[in-house]
Design a protein around this motif. Sequence first.
Motif, PDB file in Angstrom:
ATOM      1  N   ALA A 169       2.490   3.127  10.568  1.00 47.05           N
ATOM      2  CA  ALA A 169       1.437   3.597   9.651  1.00 47.05           C
ATOM      3  C   ALA A 169       0.649   2.410   9.101  1.00 47.05           C
ATOM      4  O   ALA A 169      -0.581   2.447   9.003  1.00 47.05           O
ATOM      5  N   VAL A 228       0.883  -1.180   0.000  1.00 50.38           N
ATOM      6  CA  VAL A 228       0.000   0.000   0.000  1.00 50.38           C
ATOM      7  C   VAL A 228       0.911   1.217   0.000  1.00 50.38           C
ATOM      8  O   VAL A 228       1.797   1.328   0.856  1.00 50.38           O
ATOM      9  N   VAL A 280       0.859   5.539  -0.410  1.00 52.54           N
ATOM     10  CA  VAL A 280       0.152   6.815  -0.590  1.00 52.54           C
ATOM     11  C   VAL A 280       1.211   7.913  -0.560  1.00 52.54           C
ATOM     12  O   VAL A 280       2.024   7.983   0.383  1.00 52.54           O
ATOM     13  N   ARG A 308      -1.536  11.870   2.137  1.00 52.57           N
ATOM     14  CA  ARG A 308      -1.728  11.042   3.342  1.00 52.57           C
ATOM     15  C   ARG A 308      -2.681  11.686   4.342  1.00 52.57           C
ATOM     16  O   ARG A 308      -2.884  12.890   4.316  1.00 52.57           O
ATOM     17  N   GLY A 309      -3.228  10.835   5.208  1.00 52.74           N
ATOM     18  CA  GLY A 309      -4.069  11.326   6.296  1.00 52.74           C
ATOM     19  C   GLY A 309      -5.460  11.741   5.849  1.00 52.74           C
ATOM     20  O   GLY A 309      -6.192  12.377   6.601  1.00 52.74           O
ATOM     21  N   GLY A 361      -7.552   9.379   4.436  1.00 50.04           N
ATOM     22  CA  GLY A 361      -8.333   8.145   4.323  1.00 50.04           C
ATOM     23  C   GLY A 361      -8.159   7.433   2.991  1.00 50.04           C
ATOM     24  O   GLY A 361      -8.905   6.502   2.676  1.00 50.04           O
ATOM     25  N   LEU A 362      -7.158   7.862   2.197  1.00 47.87           N
ATOM     26  CA  LEU A 362      -7.014   7.284   0.857  1.00 47.87           C
ATOM     27  C   LEU A 362      -6.627   5.800   0.899  1.00 47.87           C
ATOM     28  O   LEU A 362      -7.147   4.989   0.128  1.00 47.87           O
ATOM     29  N   GLY A 363      -5.716   5.447   1.826  1.00 46.23           N
ATOM     30  CA  GLY A 363      -5.305   4.039   1.938  1.00 46.23           C
ATOM     31  C   GLY A 363      -6.516   3.152   2.182  1.00 46.23           C
ATOM     32  O   GLY A 363      -6.719   2.131   1.507  1.00 46.23           O
ATOM     33  N   THR A 364      -7.338   3.559   3.147  1.00 48.78           N
ATOM     34  CA  THR A 364      -8.545   2.797   3.496  1.00 48.78           C
ATOM     35  C   THR A 364      -9.515   2.736   2.319  1.00 48.78           C
ATOM     36  O   THR A 364     -10.067   1.676   1.994  1.00 48.78           O
ATOM     37  N   LYS A 389      -7.315  -0.153  11.743  1.00 49.93           N
ATOM     38  CA  LYS A 389      -8.550   0.601  11.499  1.00 49.93           C
ATOM     39  C   LYS A 389      -9.486  -0.213  10.595  1.00 49.93           C
ATOM     40  O   LYS A 389     -10.688  -0.292  10.836  1.00 49.93           O
ATOM     41  N   ASN A 426       6.398  -0.822  11.531  1.00 45.84           N
ATOM     42  CA  ASN A 426       5.697   0.010  10.541  1.00 45.84           C
ATOM     43  C   ASN A 426       4.354   0.521  11.102  1.00 45.84           C
ATOM     44  O   ASN A 426       3.289  -0.029  10.846  1.00 45.84           O
ATOM     45  N   ALA A 440      -1.553   0.963  11.765  1.00 47.58           N
ATOM     46  CA  ALA A 440      -2.707   1.844  11.995  1.00 47.58           C
ATOM     47  C   ALA A 440      -3.752   1.634  10.901  1.00 47.58           C
ATOM     48  O   ALA A 440      -4.958   1.543  11.174  1.00 47.58           O
TER      49      ALA A 440
END
Length: 176
Positions: A126, A85, A87, A92-93, A95-98, A133, A124, A129
């Motif tokens: 990040a 993954v 980004v 970042r931050g 919500g793009l990864g999710t 989540k 790791n 997290a």
Amino acid sequence: MQHPRDLARANIPSLRKPRSEDGAAIWELVRACKPLDENSMYCNLIQCDHFADTCVVAELKGEVVGWISAYVMPNDPETLFVWQVAVSEKARGMGLGTLMLKSILDRAECDDVERIQTTITSDNEASWALFRKFGKTQGTGLDVQPYYTQALHFQNRHETENLVTIPLAQSLARAA
Ligand SMILES: CC(C)(COP(=O)(O)OP(=O)(O)OC[C@H]1O[C@@H](n2cnc3c(N)ncnc32)[C@H](O)[C@@H]1OP(=O)(O)O)[C@@H](O)C(=O)NCCC(=O)NCCS
């Protein structure tokens, strides 16, 4: 003058399946996203070409700012393995990864997927997290076990990768 709605849309990354032409830009993004392992450009090309149905690219104003490589396990069609993954720092931050992860799972190609798996090194934060989540949103949590170990698999050149398994809420609902 642009309508405010169009201005807002211009700042939201759009998600799509990758094409082989994206391989080089993805290779650059992965290199910029430490501590991800760097791949050969050829590896990213193959991912874009052969695994497009289970990978996703996020684009903002024509630039690749997000990427997930994933595939349905050849020996287990109910498991989606998430390889990397990435980004871009500038995205970042938000919500793009999710969002990217969910967008893959929403595809028809993942209809039979019951769980995701990935591997994460202990340090790791990040990545932990992001997947914690995701586990919370599924209401299923994380199963974690050391998998590719530093001594046995990596000749002490790489930290142990822990195998993380997250059952999907939809699969539990189906089983009930
Ligand atoms: C990990 C990464 C993909 C997260 O992307 P992202 O789009 O910022 O992630 P999201 O916005 O969806 O965040 C998901 C959750 O993780 C948390 N999170 C993200 N980055 C974090 C960090 N560096 N430290 C702690 N928590 C973090 C977010 O706060 C969010 O939780 P919250 O909604 O409860 O606040 C991105 O930081 C990255 O590319 N890192 C470098 C490469 C890497 O390590 N990839 C992971 C390997 S699989």
